[in-house]
Structures are given as C-alpha cells and as structure tokens.
Design a protein around this motif. Structure first.
Motif, PDB file in Angstrom:
ATOM      1  N   LYS A 207       0.823  -1.201   0.000  1.00 39.92           N
ATOM      2  CA  LYS A 207       0.000   0.000   0.000  1.00 39.92           C
ATOM      3  C   LYS A 207       0.861   1.255   0.000  1.00 39.92           C
ATOM      4  O   LYS A 207       0.488   2.266  -0.616  1.00 39.92           O
ATOM      5  CB  LYS A 207      -0.930  -0.017   1.220  1.00 39.92           C
ATOM      6  CG  LYS A 207      -2.002  -1.095   1.155  1.00 39.92           C
ATOM      7  CD  LYS A 207      -2.927  -1.033   2.364  1.00 39.92           C
ATOM      8  CE  LYS A 207      -3.995  -2.112   2.269  1.00 39.92           C
ATOM      9  NZ  LYS A 207      -4.908  -2.091   3.459  1.00 39.92           N
ATOM     10  N   TYR A 211       0.290   4.041  -2.895  1.00 35.23           N
ATOM     11  CA  TYR A 211      -0.087   5.420  -2.582  1.00 35.23           C
ATOM     12  C   TYR A 211       1.005   6.405  -2.996  1.00 35.23           C
ATOM     13  O   TYR A 211       0.696   7.538  -3.401  1.00 35.23           O
ATOM     14  CB  TYR A 211      -0.376   5.563  -1.088  1.00 35.23           C
ATOM     15  CG  TYR A 211      -1.661   4.902  -0.646  1.00 35.23           C
ATOM     16  CD1 TYR A 211      -2.852   5.144  -1.314  1.00 35.23           C
ATOM     17  CD2 TYR A 211      -1.692   4.029   0.439  1.00 35.23           C
ATOM     18  CE1 TYR A 211      -4.035   4.540  -0.926  1.00 35.23           C
ATOM     19  CE2 TYR A 211      -2.870   3.419   0.849  1.00 35.23           C
ATOM     20  CZ  TYR A 211      -4.032   3.683   0.166  1.00 35.23           C
ATOM     21  OH  TYR A 211      -5.197   3.076   0.555  1.00 35.23           O
ATOM     22  N   SER A 212       2.249   5.997  -2.910  1.00 30.38           N
ATOM     23  CA  SER A 212       3.334   6.877  -3.340  1.00 30.38           C
ATOM     24  C   SER A 212       3.258   7.126  -4.841  1.00 30.38           C
ATOM     25  O   SER A 212       3.383   8.274  -5.303  1.00 30.38           O
ATOM     26  CB  SER A 212       4.689   6.269  -2.973  1.00 30.38           C
ATOM     27  OG  SER A 212       4.796   6.075  -1.574  1.00 30.38           O
ATOM     28  N   SER A 214       0.563   6.716  -6.772  1.00 33.42           N
ATOM     29  CA  SER A 214      -0.680   7.410  -7.080  1.00 33.42           C
ATOM     30  C   SER A 214      -0.589   8.893  -6.749  1.00 33.42           C
ATOM     31  O   SER A 214      -1.026   9.749  -7.534  1.00 33.42           O
ATOM     32  CB  SER A 214      -1.842   6.762  -6.306  1.00 33.42           C
ATOM     33  OG  SER A 214      -3.047   7.446  -6.545  1.00 33.42           O
ATOM     34  N   PHE A 215      -0.012   9.225  -5.584  1.00 31.76           N
ATOM     35  CA  PHE A 215       0.112  10.636  -5.229  1.00 31.76           C
ATOM     36  C   PHE A 215       1.069  11.360  -6.180  1.00 31.76           C
ATOM     37  O   PHE A 215       0.848  12.528  -6.512  1.00 31.76           O
ATOM     38  CB  PHE A 215       0.601  10.771  -3.783  1.00 31.76           C
ATOM     39  CG  PHE A 215       0.841  12.186  -3.363  1.00 31.76           C
ATOM     40  CD1 PHE A 215      -0.221  13.025  -3.068  1.00 31.76           C
ATOM     41  CD2 PHE A 215       2.137  12.695  -3.286  1.00 31.76           C
ATOM     42  CE1 PHE A 215      -0.007  14.347  -2.689  1.00 31.76           C
ATOM     43  CE2 PHE A 215       2.359  14.012  -2.908  1.00 31.76           C
ATOM     44  CZ  PHE A 215       1.287  14.835  -2.606  1.00 31.76           C
ATOM     45  N   GLU A 254      -6.915   4.166  -9.587  1.00 28.95           N
ATOM     46  CA  GLU A 254      -7.515   4.262  -8.257  1.00 28.95           C
ATOM     47  C   GLU A 254      -8.746   3.367  -8.131  1.00 28.95           C
ATOM     48  O   GLU A 254      -8.920   2.672  -7.123  1.00 28.95           O
ATOM     49  CB  GLU A 254      -7.901   5.724  -7.972  1.00 28.95           C
ATOM     50  CG  GLU A 254      -6.733   6.651  -7.770  1.00 28.95           C
ATOM     51  CD  GLU A 254      -6.190   6.597  -6.345  1.00 28.95           C
ATOM     52  OE1 GLU A 254      -6.797   5.901  -5.504  1.00 28.95           O
ATOM     53  OE2 GLU A 254      -5.168   7.251  -6.082  1.00 28.95           O
ATOM     54  N   HIS A 307      -6.538  12.703  -0.131  1.00 28.31           N
ATOM     55  CA  HIS A 307      -6.579  11.485   0.672  1.00 28.31           C
ATOM     56  C   HIS A 307      -5.326  10.628   0.505  1.00 28.31           C
ATOM     57  O   HIS A 307      -4.906   9.959   1.448  1.00 28.31           O
ATOM     58  CB  HIS A 307      -7.823  10.663   0.321  1.00 28.31           C
ATOM     59  CG  HIS A 307      -9.079  11.202   0.934  1.00 28.31           C
ATOM     60  ND1 HIS A 307      -9.696  12.337   0.481  1.00 28.31           N
ATOM     61  CD2 HIS A 307      -9.828  10.765   1.986  1.00 28.31           C
ATOM     62  CE1 HIS A 307     -10.780  12.570   1.215  1.00 28.31           C
ATOM     63  NE2 HIS A 307     -10.872  11.638   2.140  1.00 28.31           N
ATOM     64  N   ASP A 308      -4.725  10.637  -0.668  1.00 28.47           N
ATOM     65  CA  ASP A 308      -3.549   9.788  -0.884  1.00 28.47           C
ATOM     66  C   ASP A 308      -2.328  10.278  -0.127  1.00 28.47           C
ATOM     67  O   ASP A 308      -1.490   9.471   0.287  1.00 28.47           O
ATOM     68  CB  ASP A 308      -3.221   9.725  -2.379  1.00 28.47           C
ATOM     69  CG  ASP A 308      -4.177   8.812  -3.135  1.00 28.47           C
ATOM     70  OD1 ASP A 308      -4.950   8.091  -2.468  1.00 28.47           O
ATOM     71  OD2 ASP A 308      -4.155   8.819  -4.370  1.00 28.47           O
ATOM     72  N   ASP A 311      -2.169   8.829   3.371  1.00 28.10           N
ATOM     73  CA  ASP A 311      -2.031   7.372   3.384  1.00 28.10           C
ATOM     74  C   ASP A 311      -0.574   6.937   3.233  1.00 28.10           C
ATOM     75  O   ASP A 311      -0.186   5.870   3.720  1.00 28.10           O
ATOM     76  CB  ASP A 311      -2.875   6.750   2.273  1.00 28.10           C
ATOM     77  CG  ASP A 311      -4.368   6.859   2.563  1.00 28.10           C
ATOM     78  OD1 ASP A 311      -4.720   6.919   3.754  1.00 28.10           O
ATOM     79  OD2 ASP A 311      -5.163   6.879   1.611  1.00 28.10           O
ATOM     80  N   ILE A 312       0.228   7.737   2.565  1.00 24.49           N
ATOM     81  CA  ILE A 312       1.655   7.411   2.431  1.00 24.49           C
ATOM     82  C   ILE A 312       2.315   7.366   3.802  1.00 24.49           C
ATOM     83  O   ILE A 312       3.026   6.406   4.150  1.00 24.49           O
ATOM     84  CB  ILE A 312       2.350   8.438   1.517  1.00 24.49           C
ATOM     85  CG1 ILE A 312       1.738   8.423   0.117  1.00 24.49           C
ATOM     86  CG2 ILE A 312       3.842   8.162   1.445  1.00 24.49           C
ATOM     87  CD1 ILE A 312       2.274   9.510  -0.794  1.00 24.49           C
ATOM     88  N   GLU A 315       1.040   4.240   6.016  1.00 28.52           N
ATOM     89  CA  GLU A 315       1.638   2.937   5.725  1.00 28.52           C
ATOM     90  C   GLU A 315       3.118   2.910   6.107  1.00 28.52           C
ATOM     91  O   GLU A 315       3.619   1.875   6.574  1.00 28.52           O
ATOM     92  CB  GLU A 315       1.467   2.610   4.233  1.00 28.52           C
ATOM     93  CG  GLU A 315       0.020   2.563   3.761  1.00 28.52           C
ATOM     94  CD  GLU A 315      -0.823   1.551   4.507  1.00 28.52           C
ATOM     95  OE1 GLU A 315      -0.253   0.553   5.012  1.00 28.52           O
ATOM     96  OE2 GLU A 315      -2.044   1.746   4.604  1.00 28.52           O
TER      97      GLU A 315
END
Length: 459
Positions: A207, A211-212, A214-215, A254, A307-308, A311-312, A315
């Motif tokens: 994850k 997330y890294s 995706s962001f 996503e 939101h992303d 999350d980085i 995790e």
C-alpha cells in the motif's frame, strides 16, 4: 368327409373366425402386443407436442418481457436529470471535432486491470515486502500449536473465541482439563488466528508503494492546474469538460485499486475498524464511478489527491511499528497525524465540501446527482473524523507512554505461556519496575542536590 379342417372350395373364402374377447387379467396374444403399444402411444404424441409448444410460447413471451424490463431499467438509470444539470443532455457530451468526453463504458477497463493489480500485489508482497521485512529485522513471534480438542475447537468456531469464567469451567469439565489449561488453549488458539508480523509488513509495503505512485501521478497532474489554489475553477466549462488522458488513467488506477481491496478484504489483515473499511471502500468506488460518469472528474481528482497524501505516511508508520524502529516510528506518526489533520479535516471541507455545495449552486441548478455526490462526500468526512479520533488515542499513548507501540486498530499478540509462567513474568517485571523506580528516585535526589550546589554559590 374328413374330420379335419373344413374344405374350402375355389372361389369361396372360409368364414371369419370371431375374435375371442379377452377378459381382464388375461394376457393378450403376442400378435396383439405391438398393436396395443401403438394404441397407447398415439394419444401421448399430441400431449408432448402441446407441452413443447406451450413452453416455447412462454419463452417467447418471457424473453421479450425481460428484455423490455431491462431496457426500461437501463433507460431510467441513465436518465439525464439524474446525472447532468438541467439544460444539458447526453448528446452534449458526445465526442465531436476531436474532443473526447468521459463515457461510463470506458470504466469497463477496470475489470481486467483489477485482476492485474491483484497479481502485481502478490508479487510485490512476496519479492519486495518479505525481503525488506527480513532486512529491517522484522521477525514473526514463535507460536505454540494447540493440542487438537474437538470440544474446545467447536466452542471456538461456533460460539466465542474468548469465553467467560463460567464458560471456562463448563468447558474444563467437558474436556477433562483444568481451567488454566483451557485458558492457555484459547490464548494459543487466538494467536493462531492473528496474522503474522511479516504478512502485516508486506501488506503495508504494497500500500505504501501504491499510494506513493498514485500521489506522484496526482501531483504532476495538479502541477499546472489551479484546482488546488482556486477550487472554484474546477467548474469552469462544466459539464462540457474534455477528458484528459492523465486523469483518465489515474481514475482507472484508483478505481481498480479500491475494487481489488474490496475483493481481497476477507483475506487481508482484519482490524477493529473492519466495517468502517468496507463502508469506505464502497463509498470510494461509488464516488469514483459517479464522478466519472457525471464528469465530476476535476473535483474527484482533488478528493483523491487530498486522501492519498496522508495514506503514504500511515503505511510508512505501520512498517516502522512492525520493524520496532522507535525514534523513526514516533517521528513518522507525528508527521502522519499532522498531514491527516491538515489534508482531511481542513483542506477537504474547505476545498471540496464547500466547493461542491455552495460554489456549485452559484452557477448551476441542483439535481439528483448533486445531492447524491454531496451525501457520499459527507459520509467520507464522517469516516475521516472517526479515524482522527483513533489517531488522537494513539497520540495520547505517545504522550503518556513515550512511544507508539501498536496501531490501535490492530489486535495485540498474546503470550503463548501458561498461567504460572505469566505470573512469574509479571512478578519479575514488578520487581524490575520497583528497582527502576528506586534507582530513578536516587538519581533524582543526587541530581537535585547537585543542582542545588551548582545554583547556589558557596562563599
């Protein structure tokens, strides 16, 4: 004249012998069996044919009715007033002059991409997560297997995993064991249900990498946009906003990720907020689908970005907790709490909720999709408040205990020991703590005396 058969002269036939009627219960001669079978088959043929004709007639009625029903549901689901503001139709969003608009059928690519992400996740956890787990010194605790016991296993599976005192005594009498042995059995059995530390680390690693990435994609998309600094510009040209390929692929990534999380949720590490996780994934998938179909993609991209980013850090903090890196873990947790508070409890209401409600109504009329989207965004914000409450609990533990030991959503590993061993350990810990307190007091006295002598000059 002979007594044999009657003579038959030429030109004359012998008189026909009348057939003897067969009474009930007597067998018919073999020469009549085929004729009887033929007579019984004759009335059945029209009946079978009639049944086949009636069945085909019912199918011919049912299939068109079902197709008409599905067609009616499809048309009512995609009614213009549900998805687009008044004054616009689906014809306004048809591709023309080289301009492409988002279409719901584009999201069919999510189906194969979801399974591709699941395969990538399995490979990442095995070939990146596990080696990194060993390199950081994460070790799985040694768990003692329980002795097979059908009575206790049946109670564990069907009734409760943590029996009460009266239930423990009843189980002990049924299994011919002592109460302490039953308690030890359930303690070890519960530990077997909990995921291993290496599995938790590998899942957090996957994850963190997603997330890294995706962001990073979202950051490069927003780099030349004014949507973050001036959120009201997300509605410029709505609903006729052309589809940008970068946002399209970000949406596919996503949406496929959250669908894969929903499919693998039963096999993932279960935490205390399991129900909230299910609600979050369903709301997120619904929002992504609706925002793409209704061309709310600009505001949807802003939601993903906000939101992303938190999350980085979340995790990364999990991995440091599992690796037991105390200083880095506490620093990362503080960063996560600050980023979560700023991005989800400050920026999200100001830049998303305010924009989707008040700014939208200044230029467009409300429609059903407007209320639907704002309702889901409100549910998402309620979940953010709930999770921030859990973060505050962990932050309180950090201030009171001086460290973040575990994620408050996770189950704590129980000791695989007998009660005698646990009592001995508690007594030894108690003696050790009393010795530490005595030592600290002595140091405090010496320190205070030294401080007094240093602060007060001697004549």
């Amino acid at each position: 004249m002979s007594l044999g058969a009657p003579e038959v002269s030429e030109g004359r036939r012998a008189p026909a012998v009348p057939k003897r009627p067969f009474s009930k219960g007597t067998l018919s001669p073999p020469c009549l069996l085929p004729e009887r079978e033929h007579r019984t088959k004759e009335p059945l043929e029209p009946r079978l044919l009639q049944r086949r004709e009636s069945g085909s007639h019912l199918l011919s009625i049912f299939l068109p009715c079902s197709s008409r029903m599905l067609g009616t549901l499809y048309e009512s689901f995609w009614r213009t007033e549900y998805w687009i503001p008044p004054g616009y139709t689906w014809a306004d969003l048809e591709d023309s002059d080289g301009i492409t608009y988002p279409h719901p059928k584009d999201l069919l690519a999510v189906i194969p991409l979801t399974f591709i992400l699941i395969i990538i996740r399995c490979g990442t956890e095995r070939f990146i997560g596990l080696p990194l787990c060993r390199a950081l010194g994460v070790r799985d605790p040694i768990r003692m297997k329980v002795t097979p016991n059908p009575i206790l296993e049946s109670f564990f599976q069907n009734q409760s995993k943590n029996p009460q005192k009266n239930e423990l005594s009843n189980l002990a009498s049924q299994a011919s064991l002592s109460v302490r042995q039953v308690e030890c059995w359930f303690r070890r059995r519960r530990n077997q249900e909990r995921p291993l530390m290496s599995r938790k680390f590998s899942e957090a690693c996957w994850k963190f990498l997603f997330y890294s990435i995706s962001f990073s994609d979202g950051f490069f998309i927003f780099y030349n946009k004014t949507w973050f600094g001036q959120p009201e510009t997300v509605w410029n040209g709505y609903p006729k906003q052309p589809l940008q390929p970068a946002i399209y692929w970000w949406y596919l990534l996503e949406l496929s990720f959250y669908v894969s999380l929903l499919l693998t949720l039963a096999n993932d590490v279960k935490r205390k907020d399991f129900k909230e996780q299910v609600i979050h994934h369903v709301v997120t998938i619904t929002l992504l689908f609706f925002s793409y179909s209704a061309n709310f993609m600009h505001i949807g991209a802003l939601v993903l970005l906000l939101h992303d980013v938190s999350d980085i850090f979340m995790e990364a903090c999990k991995m440091l907790i599992y690796a037991n890196w105390s200083q880095a873990r506490d620093i990362m947790f503080i960063l996560f709490a600050v980023v979560f508070f700023i991005s989800r409890l400050i920026f999200f209401p100001i830049k998303v909720l305010y924009t989707t409600y008040y700014t939208f109504l200044t230029n467009y009329k409300a429609f059903l999709g407007f209320y639907f989207a704002n309702t889901l965004l409100t549910v998402l914000q309620i979940l953010n408040i709930f999770w921030f409450f859990l973060i505050l609990r962990m932050f309180y533990k950090l201030l009171s205990m001086g460290q973040v030991k575990n994620d408050v959503r996770s189950d704590i590993e129980e000791d695989d020991m007998s009660d005698e061993e646990l009592t001995m350990r508690q007594q030894s810990n108690g003696r050790r703590q009393s010795d530490d307190v005595t030592d600290l007091r002595a140091r405090g006295v010496r320190g205070s005396a030294q401080f007094a002598t240093e602060s007060v000059p001697v004549a």
